[in-house]
Design a protein around this motif. Structure first.
Motif, short mmCIF file in Angstrom:
data_model
loop_
_atom_site.label_atom_id
_atom_site.label_comp_id
_atom_site.label_asym_id
_atom_site.label_seq_id
_atom_site.Cartn_x
_atom_site.Cartn_y
_atom_site.Cartn_z
N VAL A 17 0.39 -1.05 -0.27
CA VAL A 17 0.59 0.11 0.11
C VAL A 17 1.35 1.06 -0.12
O VAL A 17 0.52 2.31 -0.49
CB VAL A 17 -0.69 -0.28 1.27
N ASP A 18 1.99 1.64 0.44
CA ASP A 18 2.97 2.65 1.08
C ASP A 18 3.35 2.65 -0.81
O ASP A 18 3.65 3.72 -0.74
CB ASP A 18 4.37 1.86 2.14
N ARG A 19 3.41 1.33 -1.17
CA ARG A 19 4.30 1.41 -2.57
C ARG A 19 3.76 2.17 -3.47
O ARG A 19 3.91 2.65 -4.50
CB ARG A 19 4.73 0.10 -2.76
N VAL A 20 1.61 1.82 -4.15
CA VAL A 20 1.16 1.54 -4.37
C VAL A 20 0.78 3.48 -4.18
O VAL A 20 0.82 4.09 -5.35
CB VAL A 20 -0.19 1.67 -4.28
N TYR A 21 0.68 4.34 -2.72
CA TYR A 21 0.36 5.44 -2.72
C TYR A 21 1.67 6.08 -3.75
O TYR A 21 1.32 7.07 -4.18
CB TYR A 21 0.86 5.66 -0.86
N ILE B 180 1.95 9.67 -5.77
CA ILE B 180 2.00 10.51 -6.48
C ILE B 180 2.98 10.96 -6.77
O ILE B 180 3.18 12.02 -7.60
CB ILE B 180 2.37 10.60 -5.21
N LEU B 181 3.79 10.23 -7.23
CA LEU B 181 4.92 10.21 -8.63
C LEU B 181 4.24 10.36 -9.41
O LEU B 181 4.77 10.94 -11.18
CB LEU B 181 5.57 9.26 -8.72
N VAL B 182 3.63 9.71 -10.09
CA VAL B 182 2.75 9.52 -11.36
C VAL B 182 2.28 10.73 -11.65
O VAL B 182 1.95 12.10 -12.89
CB VAL B 182 2.15 8.37 -11.97
N VAL B 183 1.08 11.29 -10.27
CA VAL B 183 0.39 12.25 -10.72
C VAL B 183 1.69 13.17 -10.74
O VAL B 183 1.88 14.35 -11.79
CB VAL B 183 0.04 12.94 -9.39
N VAL B 184 2.66 14.04 -10.30
CA VAL B 184 4.34 14.71 -10.43
C VAL B 184 4.59 15.11 -11.87
O VAL B 184 4.31 15.67 -12.47
CB VAL B 184 4.90 14.73 -9.02
N ALA B 185 4.83 13.74 -12.21
CA ALA B 185 5.24 13.43 -13.77
C ALA B 185 4.23 14.33 -14.68
O ALA B 185 4.30 14.51 -15.66
CB ALA B 185 5.78 12.40 -13.80
N ALA B 186 2.85 13.78 -14.29
CA ALA B 186 1.83 14.13 -15.58
C ALA B 186 1.55 15.09 -15.64
O ALA B 186 1.88 16.53 -16.28
CB ALA B 186 0.69 13.38 -15.29
N ALA B 187 1.68 16.35 -13.36
CA ALA B 187 1.68 17.51 -14.00
C ALA B 187 3.01 18.28 -15.13
O ALA B 187 2.88 18.91 -15.38
CB ALA B 187 1.84 18.23 -13.06
#
Length: 131
Positions: A59-63, A67-74
């Motif tokens: 679960v920690d890894r998924v979170y 977060i990294l996917v959202v930052v990369a998309a931004a």
């Protein structure tokens, strides 16, 4: 060396234990089953501890991945926006958006061919023979 009295006492205790052995068998069976139950319970607790730890790590890894996917998309959206604004200084909007759209499609096709192997189908149609 054993004295004669000790040997006699041991012999008497052996004789006395034989009838007690028959009465001790149910108690011994109960003790064996109780010990087995304790071992199974301990193993279950150990397995639960390991599974809870593994699930928590997942679960920690998924979170973190989310977060990294959202930052990369931004970051990608910002980069594309800056390229569009830069190109708009020399061209009209329709040309800029067309160039960025074509470049995005070309990049997606190149990445798909590089990252996805040819022998893996995108989808599989199930036929009656497969079942």
């Amino acid at each position: 060396m054993k004295s004669a009295d000790n040997e006699i006492a041991e012999g008497v205790s052996r004789v006395r234990r034989e009838p007690d052995l028959k009465t001790d068998l149910p108690d011994l069976g109960v003790r064996i089953l109780t010990d087995f139950g304790r071992i199974v319970a301990a193993e279950a607790r150990l397995l639960e501890t390991n599974l809870v730890g593994a699930a928590q790590a997942l679960v920690d890894r998924v979170y973190l991945t989310a977060i990294l996917v959202v930052v990369a998309a931004a970051g990608i959206v910002s980069l594309i926006g800056s390229i569009v604004m830069l190109l708009h200084q020399w061209m009209p909007w329709w040309q800029v958006l067309g160039i960025v759209g074509l470049a995005s499609l070309l990049l997606a096709a190149i990445l798909r061919r590089i990252l996805i192997p040819r022998d893996v189908p995108m989808f599989r149609i199930s036929t009656p023979r497969d079942n």
